[in-house]
Write an enzyme that holds these catalytic residues in place. Structure first.
Site, PDB file in Angstrom:
ATOM      1  N   ASP A  64       6.379 -12.033  -2.507  1.00 33.84           N
ATOM      2  CA  ASP A  64       6.032 -10.917  -3.400  1.00 33.84           C
ATOM      3  C   ASP A  64       6.863  -9.663  -3.097  1.00 33.84           C
ATOM      4  OD1 ASP A  64       4.730  -9.872  -5.578  1.00 33.84           O
ATOM      5  OD2 ASP A  64       2.788  -9.589  -4.599  1.00 33.84           O
ATOM      6  N   GLU A  92      -4.371 -11.745 -10.395  1.00 34.13           N
ATOM      7  CA  GLU A  92      -4.159 -11.209  -9.038  1.00 34.13           C
ATOM      8  C   GLU A  92      -5.412 -10.392  -8.699  1.00 34.13           C
ATOM      9  OE1 GLU A  92      -0.937  -8.363  -8.682  1.00 34.13           O
ATOM     10  OE2 GLU A  92      -1.007  -8.384  -6.483  1.00 34.13           O
ATOM     11  N   HIS A  95       9.811  -9.567  -5.799  1.00 33.97           N
ATOM     12  CA  HIS A  95      10.304  -8.404  -6.559  1.00 33.97           C
ATOM     13  C   HIS A  95      11.416  -7.795  -5.734  1.00 33.97           C
ATOM     14  CE1 HIS A  95       6.665  -8.386  -9.167  1.00 33.97           C
ATOM     15  NE2 HIS A  95       6.144  -8.958  -8.097  1.00 33.97           N
TER      16      HIS A  95
HETATM   17  N1  HPA Z   1       1.554  -7.205  -8.726  1.00 32.97           N
HETATM   18  C1  HPA Z   1       1.886  -6.522  -9.803  1.00 32.97           C
HETATM   19  N2  HPA Z   1       3.017  -5.834  -9.892  1.00 32.97           N
HETATM   20  C2  HPA Z   1       3.852  -5.851  -8.857  1.00 32.97           C
HETATM   21  C3  HPA Z   1       3.547  -6.544  -7.712  1.00 32.97           C
HETATM   22  C4  HPA Z   1       2.343  -7.270  -7.651  1.00 32.97           C
HETATM   23  O1  HPA Z   1       1.981  -7.929  -6.655  1.00 32.97           O
HETATM   24  N3  HPA Z   1       4.595  -6.340  -6.871  1.00 32.97           N
HETATM   25  C5  HPA Z   1       5.489  -5.565  -7.501  1.00 32.97           C
HETATM   26  N4  HPA Z   1       5.043  -5.265  -8.714  1.00 32.97           N
HETATM   27 ZN    ZN Z   2       4.322  -9.852  -7.799  1.00 40.65          ZN
END
Ligand code: HPA
Ligand code: ZN
Length: 346
Positions: free
Chosen positions: A286, A208, A27
């Site tokens: 990430d 996740e 991101h």
């Molecule tokens: N998960 C969900 N949304 C997110 C993440 C993540 O790891 N990182 C940035 N936005």
């Molecule tokens: Zn992510």
């Protein structure tokens, strides 16, 4: 390549650093280092609720996904101009190139910015310029994936898509991120159906913190081509078989999982199990500025903790290219680069 050379464990870190790789789950707002947050705050006359870089860093003590997201969205509030977005993306791409990332597919969260009055053009044009320059300056091939925030409504996602469509040639796909539990994929089934008609690539965060059921619905209702994270899939043997059979890649992020307490430690991370089950699993960073490491930190720490070896390093890099949205010719070119690195590593 017939067989992967046996690499003594003391030389494995060097191989992991040197091998070419693709990053498919990053991101861009999660690459904002505290120093850049403070520099942009100064440039844009934003007052931060932290005295200095050290105090901000001390706040990076997360207990779960939501505790991270609260700070992550606050950090992104210093971004206003095209130059800000370009500077952020350039800093990431330089850092990625140093880790031998040759291809990056980068998420951005436009709703975090349009909600503050920043235009869609500002966001996308700034990020896109950095991607174009990275080709010449760092030799990194980079493209953009627009993410919808799943804690917001379907209607807001449709509005966001409308705003982005005039810039359709500057991003390659859409994703789904933010707070997972309580916001299942089906909330966005119609938005993703429209994106599919538009020829955009489709990915979504699923599994996740959320259950395997969210991975099933991301596949069956959103029709995504990749699952971001997906580590909870290991709880469902039928789902693992499906992911392996259909060669649906998982973009796994070990240091993120550690920092957000998805696993208690890296030694118990299931990346080895996912590879063993035949999945197209990959390693990614990430939100590297928040989770304590970029690509090579993720590879080195995961290999050190789990005992993965050179053949799995090769497999993870091959998987990263296979899972990417580049042409089959480019995939072949990346694979040859990778084989060259392994063949000459003595
Ligand atoms: N998960 C969900 N949304 C997110 C993440 C993540 O790891 N990182 C940035 N936005
Ligand atoms: Zn992510």
């Amino acid at each position: 390549m017939r067989s992967i050379p046996n690499v003594p464990s003391d030389r494995l870190p060097e191989l992991l650093r040197r091998m070419p790789k693709a990053e498919l789950h990053v991101h861009i707002e999660g690459t904002l280092e505290p120093e850049l947050i403070f520099a942009l705050a100064r440039r844009n006359s934003v007052r931060l609720p932290y005295e200095d870089v050290e105090e901000l860093r001390r706040a990076y003590d997360f207990t779960n996904l939501q505790s991270f997201l609260d700070i992550y969205y606050a950090g992104a509030s210093v971004l206003f101009t095209e130059r800000d977005f370009e500077d952020m993306a350039r800093a990431y791409l330089e850092r990625a190139a140093a880790d031998n990332v040759v291809h990056a597919e980068i998420f951005f969260d436009p709703q975090t910015h349009t909600a503050r009055g920043v235009s869609m053009e500002t966001v996308i044009n700034g990020l896109h310029r950095a991607c174009c320059n990275a080709r010449d300056d760092q030799g990194v091939d980079a493209s953009l994936i627009l993410c919808f925030l799943r804690h917001l409504s379907e209607e807001q996602a449709f509005e966001t898509l409308e705003q982005a469509l005039p810039l359709r040639d500057k991003f390659i796909g859409v994703g789904l991120d933010s707070s997972e539990v309580g916001h299942p994929p089906e909330k966005f089934a119609r938005v993703f159906a429209r994106c599919r008609e538009l020829g955009l690539h489709l990915v979504a965060h699923a599994g996740e913190e959320g259950p395997p059921e969210y991975v099933w619905t991301a596949l069956d209702l959103l029709k995504v081509e990749r699952i971001d994270h997906g580590v909870q899939s290991a709880k469902d043997p039928a789902l693992l078989r499906r992911l392996a059979k259909d060669r649906i890649p998982l973009t796994v992020c070990p240091l993120s999982n550690l920092k957000l307490r998805v696993f208690p430690d890296l030694a118990t991370h299931n990346i080895g199990q996912l590879l063993h089950a035949g999945l197209v699993a990959t390693i990614n960073s990430d939100d590297p500025a928040y989770f304590g490491g970029y690509m090579n930190d993720n590879f080195l720490q995961t290999f050190a903790a789990t005992g993965l070896t050179a053949p799995q390093a090769f497999q993870l890099a091959v998987n990263s290219f296979e899972a990417s949205f580049v042409s089959s010719t480019t995939k072949r070119h990346y694979r040859e680069m990778l084989e060259g690195t392994f063949a000459s590593f003595v």
